[in-house]
Design a protein around this motif. Structure first.
Motif, PDB file in Angstrom:
ATOM      1  N   GLY A  59      -0.274  -1.477  -9.807  1.00 31.87           N
ATOM      2  CA  GLY A  59      -0.368  -2.863 -10.156  1.00 31.87           C
ATOM      3  C   GLY A  59       0.887  -3.496 -10.252  1.00 31.87           C
ATOM      4  N   ILE A  60       1.883  -3.044 -10.859  1.00 28.01           N
ATOM      5  CA  ILE A  60       2.996  -3.737 -11.116  1.00 28.01           C
ATOM      6  C   ILE A  60       3.830  -3.750  -9.743  1.00 28.01           C
ATOM      7  N   ILE A 113      -1.983 -19.134 -15.858  1.00 24.18           N
ATOM      8  CA  ILE A 113      -1.998 -17.820 -16.719  1.00 24.18           C
ATOM      9  C   ILE A 113      -3.286 -17.392 -15.972  1.00 24.18           C
ATOM     10  N   VAL A 114      -3.192 -16.093 -15.551  1.00 28.08           N
ATOM     11  CA  VAL A 114      -4.096 -15.343 -15.012  1.00 28.08           C
ATOM     12  C   VAL A 114      -4.544 -14.307 -15.900  1.00 28.08           C
ATOM     13  N   GLY A 115      -3.758 -13.905 -16.750  1.00 28.70           N
ATOM     14  CA  GLY A 115      -4.244 -12.757 -17.772  1.00 28.70           C
ATOM     15  C   GLY A 115      -4.112 -11.315 -16.944  1.00 28.70           C
ATOM     16  N   ALA A 116      -4.079 -10.374 -17.769  1.00 29.66           N
ATOM     17  CA  ALA A 116      -4.111  -8.896 -17.056  1.00 29.66           C
ATOM     18  C   ALA A 116      -5.593  -8.548 -17.270  1.00 29.66           C
ATOM     19  N   HIS A 117      -5.977  -7.900 -15.962  1.00 32.50           N
ATOM     20  CA  HIS A 117      -7.234  -7.411 -15.707  1.00 32.50           C
ATOM     21  C   HIS A 117      -7.357  -5.797 -15.396  1.00 32.50           C
ATOM     22  N   LEU A 118      -8.393  -5.070 -15.892  1.00 24.22           N
ATOM     23  CA  LEU A 118      -8.567  -3.864 -15.298  1.00 24.22           C
ATOM     24  C   LEU A 118      -9.893  -3.853 -14.619  1.00 24.22           C
ATOM     25  N   LEU A 119      -9.935  -3.663 -13.383  1.00 22.40           N
ATOM     26  CA  LEU A 119     -10.917  -3.833 -12.494  1.00 22.40           C
ATOM     27  C   LEU A 119     -11.714  -2.657 -11.600  1.00 22.40           C
ATOM     28  N   PRO A 151      -1.501  -7.204 -13.581  1.00 19.90           N
ATOM     29  CA  PRO A 151      -0.517  -7.065 -14.544  1.00 19.90           C
ATOM     30  C   PRO A 151       0.024  -8.441 -15.480  1.00 19.90           C
ATOM     31  N   PHE A 152      -0.935  -9.438 -15.017  1.00 18.74           N
ATOM     32  CA  PHE A 152      -0.302 -10.816 -15.484  1.00 18.74           C
ATOM     33  C   PHE A 152      -0.780 -11.323 -16.882  1.00 18.74           C
ATOM     34  N   GLY A 153      -0.370 -10.380 -17.863  1.00 17.95           N
ATOM     35  CA  GLY A 153      -0.699 -10.736 -19.031  1.00 17.95           C
ATOM     36  C   GLY A 153       0.293 -11.383 -20.118  1.00 17.95           C
ATOM     37  N   ASN A 154       1.409 -11.944 -19.520  1.00 17.78           N
ATOM     38  CA  ASN A 154       2.274 -12.285 -20.485  1.00 17.78           C
ATOM     39  C   ASN A 154       2.865 -13.603 -20.125  1.00 17.78           C
ATOM     40  N   GLY A 155       1.835 -14.648 -20.259  1.00 19.20           N
ATOM     41  CA  GLY A 155       2.238 -16.095 -20.020  1.00 19.20           C
ATOM     42  C   GLY A 155       1.986 -16.691 -18.561  1.00 19.20           C
ATOM     43  N   ALA A 156       2.479 -17.600 -18.343  1.00 19.16           N
ATOM     44  CA  ALA A 156       2.281 -18.361 -17.058  1.00 19.16           C
ATOM     45  C   ALA A 156       3.393 -17.751 -16.008  1.00 19.16           C
ATOM     46  N   GLU A 157       2.802 -17.357 -14.934  1.00 16.93           N
ATOM     47  CA  GLU A 157       3.636 -16.648 -13.845  1.00 16.93           C
ATOM     48  C   GLU A 157       4.009 -17.678 -12.907  1.00 16.93           C
ATOM     49  N   ARG A 158       5.203 -17.701 -12.763  1.00 13.84           N
ATOM     50  CA  ARG A 158       5.777 -18.925 -11.908  1.00 13.84           C
ATOM     51  C   ARG A 158       5.478 -18.540 -10.305  1.00 13.84           C
ATOM     52  N   MET A 159       5.514 -17.277 -10.047  1.00 16.94           N
ATOM     53  CA  MET A 159       5.098 -17.061  -8.728  1.00 16.94           C
ATOM     54  C   MET A 159       3.577 -17.340  -8.354  1.00 16.94           C
TER      55      MET A 159
END
Length: 493
Positions: free
Chosen positions: A383-384, A358-364, A345-353
């Motif tokens: 995913g969340i 910046i990984v982006g959101a992915h449907l896999l 779910p990482f499609g909203n900017g840089a993730e501190r954790m």
């Protein structure tokens, strides 16, 4: 006495009027009804207009007034919660100089990384409890470097809640809690960080006077009172970032207590009493609302940028004709694990954790013969939830091991599907409360104006409305391992 709470969210403004005697909301209102957009003129940028927030705050207050369920003259104090880490800058006439660079904006990551190295990693972590990273101080440094004509006009720097208080009262204040979330507070000196000021070339003069979270931050002006049918002179007695405020609203104030929220972003927030930090700054430590020099109360915060915003994106782009409730019902008919479909779910900017990547959101793992719209609805909720598990494991590495997590019945926790995925992915029970940020802000104002003689009195009537316990943790654990392998593969690229 009635208490007015304002929650300045990313998606909308919510206002509640609370009866101090019962600690219950008489009426709540949201404005606008549709979700507010985030301006993103370049990849990784995220901005909103502070003046838009103020307009929406006024409309939300007028909307509550129009309910006829209370008399505005009975409001005795105002509290404000707000989206954290945003940068607001005004000139000497209190005019906004540029749109706010908000919490999920990623433009200042490298500026913060450079500060971390030049100030010294150990010194930053021991004094700031964080890397300067992509926080407010680094965003201000970006303005200084890229928009010097704006920087030179700055009279005061503040966070979103400070701005709304300024519009109500004409006064500008800030707190240790707010400064700490901007990575501007030295926990060793209990003062503005000289290291950060010197490194970035900031003058102390551009920062407002520091006051406790629970204190008088100004009084509603006659002009504003006239526009909003309020009494002139009502004190603003509480200001807090949304996550410390969410914790307050759930009576999470003492060491070991933990809260969570899943709105546009997702957060787990635990209280500690030691000046501790994550060596990689993947989770962050800030001054909690009840922080004091003689009573250290720290909020240890895990933030996941891409949570509710993913849910909204999927609805807007794949299910515009469906309600969130209908999406959850469809997803609930799909087996646990979504038949192998996975979503990052990482499609909203840089993730501190994720170390500010910046990984982006992915449907896999899409199977075109098997997977349906319903599978996507379930896979995004899972995913969340798995992102929360990944972050909670980092918090566990740092000594935060919750036996229960308190949440408000709002946003994604309105979904039984998400609540099931969350408790089983994390293997931690959840207590649900009928509460939200605007109610918490109102109660905070009651503490600030001393309507409540103690924090325990402020929450004397609060009861959990539901306990949700894990029942499928083993099954979710196996699926999480697969999800984590996919994430690690993306992180290694």
């Amino acid at each position: 006495m009635l208490l007015l709470g304002i929650d300045v969210g990313t998606s909308s403004i919510k206002v509640s009027v609370v009866d101090a005697e019962t600690q219950r909301a008489i009426v709540s209102a949201q404005y606008p009804e549709t979700e507010t957009e985030i301006k993103s003129v370049k990849a990784g940028w995220a901005e909103q207009s502070p003046e838009m927030w103020w307009e929406h705050v006024q409309q939300a207050i007028l909307k509550t007034n129009a309910s006829g369920k209370y008399h505005p003259a009975d409001i005795g104090a105002i509290g404000i919660a707000y989206q954290m880490h945003g940068l607001v800058v005004v000139d000497k006439d209190q005019k906004v100089l540029r749109d706010s660079i908000i919490w999920c904006d990623s433009r200042a990551v490298e500026i913060g990384n450079t500060a971390f190295k030049n100030i010294g990693e150990e010194r930053c972590l021991s004094r700031l409890l964080n890397s300067p990273g992509n926080f407010t101080a680094s965003k201000l440094a970006w303005v200084k470097e890229n928009e010097p004509e704006i920087f030179d006009k700055i009279d005061k720097v503040m966070l979103p809640g400070d701005f709304i208080a300024m519009k109500l009262t004409g006064d500008v204040t800030i707190s240790a809690s707010s400064l700490s979330e901007g990575i501007l507070w030295d926990f060793q000196d209990d003062d503005l960080s000289e290291d950060v000021l010197k490194h970035y070339g900031f003058s102390r003069d551009i920062f407002p006077p520091v006051k406790p979270v629970f204190s008088e931050h100004g009084y509603v002006t006659a002009a504003v009172a006239g526009e909003l049918s309020l009494k002139a002179g009502i004190p603003v007695t509480y200001k807090s970032g949304d996550q410390p405020n969410n914790a307050l609203s759930l009576n999470v104030l003492q060491p070991g207590e933990v809260a969570a929220t899943a709105g546009t972003s997702g957060v787990i927030y635990g209280v500690a009493d030691q000046l501790a930090y994550d060596p990689q700054s993947r989770v962050n430590t800030f001054a909690h609302v009840n922080y004091g020099t003689d009573s250290k109360r720290l909020g240890v915060l895990l933030c996941i940028n891409g949570t509710g915003i993913l849910n909204r994106w999927i609805k807007n782009n794949m299910a515009a004709n469906l309600s969130y409730k209908e999406m959850d019902a469809m997803g609930g008919k799909v087996p646990v694990g979504s038949d192998g479909l996975r979503i990052l779910p990482f499609g909203n900017g840089a993730e501190r954790m994720l170390n500010n990547k910046i990984v982006g959101a992915h449907l896999l793992n899409i199977d075109l013969n098997l997977h349906t719209q319903a599978h996507i609805f379930r896979a995004e909720q899972e995913g969340i939830a798995f992102a929360f598990r990944y972050g909670l494991d980092i918090m566990r590495e740092n000594g935060m091991n919750p036996s229960v997590i308190r949440v408000g019945k709002a946003n994604l926790f309105l979904s039984a599907l998400f609540a099931e995925a969350f408790v089983n992915a994390t293997n931690v029970p959840v207590e649900l409360y009928d509460n939200d940020g605007s109610v918490g802000a109102a109660i905070g104002s009651g503490i600030g104006v001393k309507t409540f003689l103690s924090e325990s009195e402020a929450f004397a009537n609060q009861r959990a409305i539901q306990l949700i316990e894990p029942g499928k943790a083993a099954a979710y654990d196996e699926i999480y391992k697969d999800w984590k392998e996919l994430l690690l593969r993306e992180l290694s690229k």
